[in-house]
Design an enzyme around this catalytic site. Structure first.
Site, PDB file in Angstrom:
ATOM      1  N   CYS A   1       0.840  -1.201   0.000  1.00 13.16           N
ATOM      2  CA  CYS A   1       0.000   0.000   0.000  1.00 13.16           C
ATOM      3  C   CYS A   1       0.880   1.259   0.000  1.00 13.16           C
ATOM      4  O   CYS A   1       1.471   1.600  -1.006  1.00 13.16           O
ATOM      5  CB  CYS A   1      -0.973  -0.036   1.172  1.00 13.16           C
ATOM      6  SG  CYS A   1      -2.343   1.149   1.034  1.00 13.16           S
TER       7      CYS A   1
ATOM      8  N   GLU B   1      -0.850  -8.744   4.985  1.00 14.82           N
ATOM      9  CA  GLU B   1      -0.617  -8.876   6.432  1.00 14.82           C
ATOM     10  C   GLU B   1      -1.912  -8.892   7.234  1.00 14.82           C
ATOM     11  O   GLU B   1      -1.913  -9.279   8.409  1.00 14.82           O
ATOM     12  CB  GLU B   1       0.300  -7.748   6.935  1.00 14.82           C
ATOM     13  CG  GLU B   1      -0.337  -6.387   7.133  1.00 14.82           C
ATOM     14  CD  GLU B   1      -0.490  -5.582   5.845  1.00 14.82           C
ATOM     15  OE1 GLU B   1      -0.754  -4.367   5.946  1.00 14.82           O
ATOM     16  OE2 GLU B   1      -0.361  -6.156   4.751  1.00 14.82           O
TER      17      GLU B   1
ATOM     18  N   HIS C   1      -3.438  -5.668   1.150  1.00 12.98           N
ATOM     19  CA  HIS C   1      -2.713  -5.930   2.391  1.00 12.98           C
ATOM     20  C   HIS C   1      -2.704  -7.415   2.763  1.00 12.98           C
ATOM     21  O   HIS C   1      -3.614  -7.893   3.446  1.00 12.98           O
ATOM     22  CB  HIS C   1      -3.359  -5.154   3.538  1.00 12.98           C
ATOM     23  CG  HIS C   1      -3.180  -3.682   3.471  1.00 12.98           C
ATOM     24  ND1 HIS C   1      -2.225  -3.002   4.213  1.00 12.98           N
ATOM     25  CD2 HIS C   1      -3.821  -2.735   2.742  1.00 12.98           C
ATOM     26  CE1 HIS C   1      -2.296  -1.702   3.950  1.00 12.98           C
ATOM     27  NE2 HIS C   1      -3.259  -1.518   3.059  1.00 12.98           N
TER      28      HIS C   1
END
Length: 222
Positions: free
Chosen positions: A85, A196, A194
């Site tokens: 990002c 994560e 994302h």
């Protein structure tokens, strides 16, 4: 593997990235934007957030952080670098990756579980995935639309450097539905969604993002 996660003023996904690194079986090393030393890490993650409040342009100020001098030099030597990002925006501002990320075409912040297709599983960050495999990870951005001139886009396509592509409706107007790209060498990857936030069943849409944090060790073992 020792993976450094950089915190810039305004980073908000650095702790999540560190946790994902650990869940992926690696050691997370906290790096500060003012550091002049990468502490001998095996790879670096530039996390999401709003570094320096997104002033000027997203990532434009972070690109001049002392730590980025080290990251740019190390990336040139082949160090694996993943920008997520805002990290993707910083990589483009640093000219480690071509193109730019601009305001979403619908002019609204997007936050959703996004289907993504892995187009290149030959990078250090994507080798755990099947080529052409589809995963669901979190997307959250206001300036996530990837743009580049036609020549650059054609080169990325022709050289197999599109790492990930949005499946279904384009969430931000990104050209050619591009969600992530890599550099010519393949060690630097920028990804707008994302991974994560998709490493545990308890939180997020599942564990489809975990492969980004297990791929490095898998490549070493192979």
């Amino acid at each position: 593997m020792r993976i450094g996660v950089v915190t810039f003023p305004g980073s908000l996904d650095d702790v999540d990235a560190q946790r994902a690194v650990r869940i992926g079986g690696n050691e997370a090393v906290a790096l500060w934007h003012g550091d002049h030393d990468l502490q001998g890490v095996d790879a670096v993650v530039l996390p999401g957030g709003f570094s320096y409040g997104d002033y000027l342009r997203c990532g434009a100020i972070s690109r001049f952080s002392p730590v980025m001098t080290e990251v740019i030099e190390a990336a040139g030597r082949g160090l694996p670098v993943l920008g997520i990002c805002n990290g993707f925006q910083i990589l483009c501002e640093s000219h480690l990756l071509p193109g730019a990320l601009i305001r979403n075409d619908h002019r609204k912040f997007a936050c959703l579980d996004q289907r993504v297709r892995i187009e290149n599983n030959h990078t250090p960050w994507t080798s755990s995935y099947a080529d052409g495999g589809e995963i669901t990870i979190v997307l959250k951005n206001g300036e996530g639309s990837y743009v580049a001139d036609t020549e650059t886009l054609d080169r990325l396509e022709g050289e197999g450097r599109v790492v990930a592509r949005y499946v279904g409706e384009n969430p931000n107007g990104s050209q050619r539905h591009i969600a992530g790209i890599t550099n010519e060498r393949g060690n630097v990857v920028g990804l707008m969604p994302h991974p994560e936030h998709a490493v545990e069943d308890l939180c997020g849409p599942g564990t489809d993002g975990l492969g980004f944090f297990t791929s490095l060790a898998a490549q070493v073992l192979s």
